[in-house]
Design a protein around this motif. Structure first.
Motif, PDB file in Angstrom:
ATOM      1  N   VAL A 140       0.857  -1.183   0.000  1.00  0.00           N
ATOM      2  CA  VAL A 140       0.000   0.000   0.000  1.00  0.00           C
ATOM      3  C   VAL A 140       0.898   1.239   0.000  1.00  0.00           C
ATOM      4  CG1 VAL A 140      -1.747   1.268   1.289  1.00  0.00           C
ATOM      5  CG2 VAL A 140      -1.836  -1.236   1.203  1.00  0.00           C
ATOM      6  N   VAL A 141       0.791   2.042  -1.053  1.00  0.00           N
ATOM      7  CA  VAL A 141       1.629   3.235  -1.210  1.00  0.00           C
ATOM      8  C   VAL A 141       0.764   4.472  -1.049  1.00  0.00           C
ATOM      9  CG1 VAL A 141       3.192   4.498  -2.732  1.00  0.00           C
ATOM     10  CG2 VAL A 141       3.132   1.983  -2.804  1.00  0.00           C
ATOM     11  N   CYS A 142       1.110   5.335  -0.108  1.00  0.00           N
ATOM     12  CA  CYS A 142       0.336   6.554   0.106  1.00  0.00           C
ATOM     13  C   CYS A 142       0.607   7.554  -1.015  1.00  0.00           C
ATOM     14  CB  CYS A 142       0.680   7.182   1.450  1.00  0.00           C
ATOM     15  SG  CYS A 142      -0.267   8.695   1.794  1.00  0.00           S
ATOM     16  N   THR A 143      -0.474   7.946  -1.721  1.00  0.00           N
ATOM     17  CA  THR A 143      -0.369   8.941  -2.802  1.00  0.00           C
ATOM     18  C   THR A 143      -1.382  10.062  -2.586  1.00  0.00           C
ATOM     19  OG1 THR A 143      -1.942   7.710  -4.185  1.00  0.00           O
ATOM     20  CG2 THR A 143       0.400   7.199  -4.461  1.00  0.00           C
ATOM     21  N   HIS A 144      -1.740  10.312  -1.338  1.00  0.00           N
ATOM     22  CA  HIS A 144      -2.851  11.199  -0.994  1.00  0.00           C
ATOM     23  C   HIS A 144      -2.420  12.675  -1.068  1.00  0.00           C
ATOM     24  CE1 HIS A 144      -6.518  11.745   1.923  1.00  0.00           C
ATOM     25  NE2 HIS A 144      -6.612  12.454   0.832  1.00  0.00           N
ATOM     26  N   GLY A 145      -2.379  13.209  -2.264  1.00  0.00           N
ATOM     27  CA  GLY A 145      -1.908  14.573  -2.466  1.00  0.00           C
ATOM     28  C   GLY A 145      -2.757  15.627  -1.790  1.00  0.00           C
ATOM     29  N   LYS A 146      -4.072  15.398  -1.652  1.00  0.00           N
ATOM     30  CA  LYS A 146      -4.920  16.369  -0.956  1.00  0.00           C
ATOM     31  C   LYS A 146      -4.557  16.480   0.517  1.00  0.00           C
ATOM     32  CE  LYS A 146      -8.108  18.349  -3.599  1.00  0.00           C
ATOM     33  NZ  LYS A 146      -9.505  17.913  -3.599  1.00  0.00           N
ATOM     34  N   ARG A 147      -3.992  15.423   1.047  1.00  0.00           N
ATOM     35  CA  ARG A 147      -3.554  15.419   2.442  1.00  0.00           C
ATOM     36  C   ARG A 147      -2.196  16.106   2.581  1.00  0.00           C
ATOM     37  NH1 ARG A 147      -5.549  13.536   7.655  1.00  0.00           N
ATOM     38  NH2 ARG A 147      -3.720  13.743   8.975  1.00  0.00           N
ATOM     39  N   ASP A 148      -1.285  15.806   1.668  1.00  0.00           N
ATOM     40  CA  ASP A 148       0.048  16.393   1.738  1.00  0.00           C
ATOM     41  C   ASP A 148       0.708  16.306   0.367  1.00  0.00           C
ATOM     42  OD1 ASP A 148       2.131  17.068   4.257  1.00  0.00           O
ATOM     43  OD2 ASP A 148       3.088  16.537   2.370  1.00  0.00           O
ATOM     44  N   ARG A 149       1.357  17.402  -0.039  1.00  0.00           N
ATOM     45  CA  ARG A 149       2.005  17.436  -1.344  1.00  0.00           C
ATOM     46  C   ARG A 149       3.085  16.365  -1.493  1.00  0.00           C
ATOM     47  NH1 ARG A 149       4.759  22.785  -2.125  1.00  0.00           N
ATOM     48  NH2 ARG A 149       4.926  22.789   0.151  1.00  0.00           N
ATOM     49  N   CYS A 150       3.745  16.040  -0.372  1.00  0.00           N
ATOM     50  CA  CYS A 150       4.836  15.068  -0.433  1.00  0.00           C
ATOM     51  C   CYS A 150       4.341  13.688  -0.831  1.00  0.00           C
ATOM     52  CB  CYS A 150       5.534  14.992   0.923  1.00  0.00           C
ATOM     53  SG  CYS A 150       6.378  16.518   1.385  1.00  0.00           S
ATOM     54  N   CYS A 151       3.113  13.351  -0.407  1.00  0.00           N
ATOM     55  CA  CYS A 151       2.581  12.027  -0.709  1.00  0.00           C
ATOM     56  C   CYS A 151       2.348  11.866  -2.199  1.00  0.00           C
ATOM     57  CB  CYS A 151       1.282  11.803   0.069  1.00  0.00           C
ATOM     58  SG  CYS A 151       1.517  11.888   1.861  1.00  0.00           S
ATOM     59  N   ALA A 152       1.962  12.948  -2.851  1.00  0.00           N
ATOM     60  CA  ALA A 152       1.793  12.890  -4.303  1.00  0.00           C
ATOM     61  C   ALA A 152       3.145  12.893  -5.009  1.00  0.00           C
ATOM     62  CB  ALA A 152       0.950  14.070  -4.774  1.00  0.00           C
ATOM     63  N   LYS A 153       4.039  13.777  -4.580  1.00  0.00           N
ATOM     64  CA  LYS A 153       5.319  13.911  -5.273  1.00  0.00           C
ATOM     65  C   LYS A 153       6.152  12.637  -5.186  1.00  0.00           C
ATOM     66  CE  LYS A 153       9.614  16.528  -5.544  1.00  0.00           C
ATOM     67  NZ  LYS A 153      10.398  17.695  -5.082  1.00  0.00           N
ATOM     68  N   TYR A 154       6.202  12.043  -4.001  1.00  0.00           N
ATOM     69  CA  TYR A 154       7.058  10.877  -3.816  1.00  0.00           C
ATOM     70  C   TYR A 154       6.296   9.556  -3.884  1.00  0.00           C
ATOM     71  CZ  TYR A 154      10.558  14.285  -2.435  1.00  0.00           C
ATOM     72  OH  TYR A 154      11.434  15.341  -2.435  1.00  0.00           O
ATOM     73  N   GLY A 155       4.992   9.589  -3.591  1.00  0.00           N
ATOM     74  CA  GLY A 155       4.221   8.359  -3.589  1.00  0.00           C
ATOM     75  C   GLY A 155       3.901   7.834  -4.971  1.00  0.00           C
ATOM     76  N   ARG A 156       3.529   8.712  -5.879  1.00  0.00           N
ATOM     77  CA  ARG A 156       3.115   8.232  -7.205  1.00  0.00           C
ATOM     78  C   ARG A 156       4.252   7.584  -7.986  1.00  0.00           C
ATOM     79  NH1 ARG A 156      -0.785  13.451  -8.238  1.00  0.00           N
ATOM     80  NH2 ARG A 156      -2.469  12.752  -6.835  1.00  0.00           N
TER      81      ARG A 156
END
Length: 305
Positions: A140-156
């Motif tokens: 499970v990889v966190c990609t929740h950009g609405k929660r935090d920009r880092c999760c989108a930048k590094y998660g995706r």
């Protein structure tokens, strides 16, 4: 000639994950405390308020909240895979990561409201299962950009890379798992192993160790079924002894004594006792990209007797 009006320029904050990485903030003892998990495939937009901001019906929202309350130390995640947008059916995973009780079940459903009829809390607490046993790990990889920009930048990018290294059916993007500043974050289920700050060069060692039944300590944040204090003690035992097998170290007991903890763990043929305490970091930092006020991060330290 009059003076020109001043224009306030608001500097964009650094990404919290970049600040944490630059400060070499310790990853150990930072895993979210979770015993049981509910993963619902939801392909709509993920709001910051995952459940409340979704388009699920009010009866289903109420049912999910009730189920989570029954389970205790539980976490609801919305999950998705872009490749499944055209699929008619959706997936539900429910499971436990408590040591000795690690198990997950999968269930396919047509409409989200079909889940109102499923008492998966009763299943996880000893009743009939609502699905079929999952015989493989879930990543499970966190990609929740609405929660935090880092999760989108590094998660995706992490999600894309991971699904190229294991069976893509095992890998899911997810909403917030905890610890935005440690992105990219991946949780391995059913054991509930958290790994943070996972980059391009980290996946192979993590995966090689995991499939050999070991934990890669370099990116290990902790085990979800343990409190922060126990996670710190577990890390200390593993680092001292070199015991990296997933089941090599097990909790015997923990006692709160004032503002400290006494943790007893069994590793190999020995029992270890650790004193655990907390300290605040020296410099205030923004703990998430959305934080308004910088704070000194709390860190857990363990000393083996």
């Amino acid at each position: 000639m009059g003076s020109l009006p001043s224009v306030a320029v608001r500097a964009k904050k650094e990404l919290c994950a970049d600040v944490s990485d630059a400060a070499s903030e310790d990853l150990a003892a930072t895993a979210s405390r979770v015993d049981r998990w509910v993963l619902v495939e939801y392909r709509g937009l993920w709001d910051r308020d995952v459940l409340g901001g979704s388009l699920l019906s009010e009866p289903l929202k109420a049912h999910l909240r009730e189920q989570l309350a029954k389970l205790g130390h539980s976490r609801l995640l919305f999950v998705k895979r872009p490749e499944r947008r055209s699929f008619k059916r959706r997936m539900l995973y429910v499971g436990s990561c408590r040591p000795g009780e690690e198990r997950f079940y999968a269930l396919e459903f047509d409409r989200h409201d079909d889940l109102v009829d499923y008492d998966f809390a009763a299943a996880l607490l000893g009743g009939d299962t609502p699905g079929v046993p999952v015989e493989h790990p879930l990543f499970v990889v966190c990609t929740h950009g609405k929660r935090d920009r880092c999760c989108a930048k590094y998660g995706r990018p992490l999600y894309d890379q991971l699904k190229g290294k294991v069976d893509p059916e095992w890998v899911w993007q997810s909403t917030h798992v905890g610890g935005d500043r440690f992105a990219g974050n991946v949780v391995v289920l059913p054991e509930g192993l958290f790994f943070g700050r996972v980059g391009d060069d980290d996946l192979d060692p993590i995966l090689d160790d995991y499939f050999d039944g070991r934990i890669n300590l370099e990116r290990y944040r902790g085990r979800a079924a343990y409190t922060f204090a126990v996670q710190a003690a577990e890390q200390a035992v593993r680092e001292r002894t070199g015991l990296t097998g997933i089941h090599d170290v097990e909790l015997v007991g923990v006692e709160r004594v004032g503002d400290r903890w006494k943790v007893k763990l069994r590793g190999g043929a020995r029992t270890y006792e650790a004193d655990v305490w907390t300290e605040l970091g020296e410099e205030p930092v923004y703990l998430t990209c959305g934080s308004v006020t910088p704070q000194r991060p709390r860190r857990f330290h363990a000393r083996l007797r």
